[in-house]
Design a protein around this motif. Structure first.
Motif, short mmCIF file in Angstrom:
data_model
loop_
_atom_site.label_atom_id
_atom_site.label_comp_id
_atom_site.label_asym_id
_atom_site.label_seq_id
_atom_site.Cartn_x
_atom_site.Cartn_y
_atom_site.Cartn_z
N VAL B 371 38.03 31.39 39.94
CA VAL B 371 36.75 31.17 39.27
C VAL B 371 36.85 31.49 37.78
N LEU B 372 37.37 32.67 37.44
CA LEU B 372 37.49 33.05 36.03
C LEU B 372 38.82 32.63 35.44
N ALA B 377 42.08 36.41 41.04
CA ALA B 377 40.80 36.68 41.69
C ALA B 377 40.16 37.92 41.09
N ILE B 378 38.88 38.08 41.35
CA ILE B 378 38.16 39.29 40.96
C ILE B 378 38.44 40.37 42.01
N GLU B 379 38.80 41.58 41.56
CA GLU B 379 39.09 42.68 42.48
C GLU B 379 37.85 43.56 42.61
N LEU B 380 37.38 43.71 43.82
CA LEU B 380 36.25 44.59 44.08
C LEU B 380 36.76 45.80 44.85
N SER B 381 36.26 46.98 44.51
CA SER B 381 36.64 48.16 45.28
C SER B 381 35.46 49.10 45.41
N LEU B 382 35.44 49.76 46.53
CA LEU B 382 34.40 50.75 46.79
C LEU B 382 35.10 52.01 47.29
N ASN B 383 34.90 53.11 46.58
CA ASN B 383 35.50 54.38 46.95
C ASN B 383 34.39 55.38 47.25
N LEU B 411 37.82 42.38 36.40
CA LEU B 411 37.74 40.95 36.12
C LEU B 411 39.06 40.49 35.50
N PRO B 412 39.67 39.44 36.05
CA PRO B 412 40.93 38.96 35.47
C PRO B 412 40.70 38.36 34.10
N LYS B 418 43.23 42.77 32.73
CA LYS B 418 42.03 42.98 33.55
C LYS B 418 40.99 43.69 32.71
N ILE B 419 39.74 43.45 33.02
CA ILE B 419 38.64 44.19 32.41
C ILE B 419 37.98 45.01 33.53
N PRO B 420 38.28 46.31 33.59
CA PRO B 420 37.71 47.11 34.67
C PRO B 420 36.36 47.71 34.28
#
Lengths: 132, 460
Positions: B371-372, B377-383, B411-412, B418-420
């Motif tokens: 997409v971007l 891909a966009i990396e999503l994480s939940l900690n 975001l790639p 990456k833009i975290p």
């Protein structure tokens, strides 16, 4: 696209032309043709890094080498054009593979040399023609 | 293609009984290929003339038609029960070495200038623990790989120096003659063991004691720390014995078939068959890599932290660390018990011991591929992390449960950047001091450094 074999110490070499066999379709891969003079010999040689999947080398449809380590095997040559095939699959870091053919004991002709360092694909199925 | 590969894997799993090449394999393979390609052609209203796929009127089929027939024929071969023998793992290959009489040939090939033996890549980054994550991964195979290359025994940054115990233990154990699986199996016990010692780290007192409310919570101490990790379940290294069936059987058999098929078609058709075979092998390799990376791996770990400039506040921890993949999602979980002795709430006050149970879980997934940035891909994480005080009645100070949840998106940008951006929500605002923006119990962090490339002159 012809290569001449270099002369190795103590070995009498003959001219070993390698030509590219054009694919039937534009853009399709081309295949090297290794010419072995009448009465000549050919040895297929494989130099690999760490392998977890055995690679296979075939000649005229028969398995010549299936191994995880470096190997060299003489080919029992059949007259005419015969297909030399190989398949490599890599899953270890820092992988490498090189396959070549030595004609009449001469300097090996490199048919394919790939590595992770060169960002090559981690797998390869390819063919060459041995003309004898 | 994925469905076909799955059927193929199931078929060969059911059929595996013995190992080893047998005479006539090539004859069998050729006959099954001829049947497969004839059937695939017929199903598409085509036929074979001298091995070349043609229309019924004799005209040559198009390259696309031939490709479709070859794909169907290869797929058919992979689920052919007559060919199960090709996918049986031949474990005798593991113990085979290069015959001495062949060494000269291999040296000649290497001397021809194409050798790649010296071009090995560095396998892993620093082992320095000064950038802790909420949940720690269970594995240390990269450390082992590093050790086998005898590289990077020591990692350092401005905060600390770490010594990789795997590297020390396994230095020099690599083999130039054994196959990769044989060398790996030789020291299987050692490879289950990992560890690190770290010198010179400066750690705030609250990180050692778990007490963030005391006046000295942010006082930095010089700490010596160590940890020992043992892999208890699973192994994501492709050299491990648990993957022999996949490596030697499934992929090894596919490679053997692929290398053979070139001799079964006219040479004029090789240019069409070769991409089909490469696509099939490439998809199978990717499937196996995914299977390795998603497999369950559990480690147990013991760790200690000791102050180097004063007595007391020794901290010992025991943890279970696990990783498991589900589809495109990775799950990491930790359960940890820690005990810190000789802690005081204020200088010269009574000493006590702080005991804590904690659990952490991290979920990482990839979404919106292409997409971007194409191919990324966009990396999503939940900690999430929860610390529960244990034996609170023995403490002279009030201590509550502490939890925090961190949601992050990366975001790639461009080929590799990456833009975290992350948002932290916690029960204890003392945990938010490193965040860039804080409001109440919420902290936000971001790094827009990758955007700098927007303003750099582009060169071609």
């Amino acid at each position: 696209m012809a290569k001449k074999a270099k002369k190795a110490a103590g070995t009498t070499l003959q001219s070993i032309p390698v030509t590219a066999l054009a694919g039937a379709v534009a853009g399709a891969p081309t295949f090297p043709v290794v010419v072995v003079p009448p009465g000549g010999t050919a040895v297929v040689i494989v130099d690999v890094g760490a392998m977890t999947v055995p690679y296979t080398v075939t000649y005229a449809g028969t398995v010549v080498i299936k191994s995880l380590v470096d190997r060299a095997q003489p080919l029992t040559l059949q007259p005419g054009d015969q297909v030399l095939g190989w398949a490599f699959a890599h899953l270890t870091k820092g992988w490498t593979h090189t396959i070549g053919v030595s004609v009449n004991g001469g300097v090996p002709i490199v048919l394919e040399s790939r590595s992770e360092a060169k960002k090559d694909p981690d797998h390869s199925v390819n063919f060459a023609i041995i003309r004898s | 293609m994925r469905r076909c590969l799955t059927i193929w894997l199931v078929t060969i799993l059911v059929g595996a009984t013995a190992a080893g090449a047998q005479p006539g394999r090539d004859v069998l393979l050729r006959s099954r290929w001829d049947l497969a390609v004839n059937t695939a052609a017929r199903e598409r209203g085509l036929s074979l003339s001298g091995g070349v796929i043609t229309h019924s009127g004799g005209a040559n089929a198009t390259a696309a038609e031939k490709t479709e027939v070859y794909k169907a024929a290869v797929d058919r071969l992979l689920v052919d029960p007559m060919l199960r023998d090709f996918f049986r793992p031949d474990e005798t290959l593991i113990n085979k070495t290069t015959p001495p009489e062949e060494s000269d040939w291999i040296k000649r090939l290497a001397d021809s200038g194409a050798g790649e033996k010296g071009a090995k890549a560095v396998n892993a980054a620093s082992t320095n623990p000064s950038a802790p994550k909420v949940a720690e991964r269970s594995g240390f195979t990269d450390l082992v790989a590093l050790a086998l290359d005898s590289q990077n025994f020591v990692a350092a940054d401005k905060a600390a120096v770490s010594l990789n115990l795997n590297a020390v233990a396994l230095a020099g154990l690599n083999s130039k003659t054994l196959s990769a699986p044989a060398a790996y199996r030789r020291y299987d016990g050692l490879r289950r063991l990992g560890g690190t010692v770290t010198f010179g780290a400066k750690v705030p007192e609250k990180e050692i004691t778990g007490l963030s409310g005391v006046p000295t919570a942010d006082t930095l101490f010089d700490v010596f720390s160590w940890d020992v990790k043992v892999r208890a379940i699973g192994d994501r290294d492709p050299r491990a014995q648990r993957w022999y069936k996949v490596m030697l059987g499934d992929l090894g058999g596919l490679g053997e078939i692929a290398a053979s098929l070139g001799a079964f078609v006219p040479i004029s058709e090789l240019g069409i068959l070769t991409p089909v075979l490469n696509d099939t092998l490439g998809a199978a390799v990717q499937n196996v890599k995914l299977r390795l990376s998603k497999s369950l791996q559990v480690s147990v770990k013991a760790a200690g932290q000791h102050l180097t400039t004063e007595a007391g506040k020794n901290k010992y921890s025991f943890a279970v660390l696990g990783d498991q993949g589900f589809g495109d999602t990775d799950l990491t979980f930790n359960v940890l018990y820690s005990s810190t002795s000789d802690v005081s709430a204020a200088p010269a006050s009574a000493l006590f011991t702080v005991k804590t149970w904690s659990g952490a879980i991290a979920v990482n997934t990839l979404v919106a591929e292409d997409v971007l940035v194409t191919g990324r891909a966009i990396e999503l994480s939940l900690n999430a992390k929860l610390e529960v005080p244990f034996d609170k009645s023995a403490l002279p100070v009030e201590r509550e449960k502490v939890w925090n949840v961190v949601g992050a998106v990366a975001l790639p940008w461009g080929d590799a950047a990456k833009i975290p951006v992350s948002i932290t929500f916690t029960s204890d605002p003392n945990n938010l001091k490193k965040e860039k923006y804080v409001s109440g119990h919420i902290g936000v962090s971001y790094d827009f450094g990758a955007l700098k490339s927007l303003f750099k002159p582009q060169t071609k």
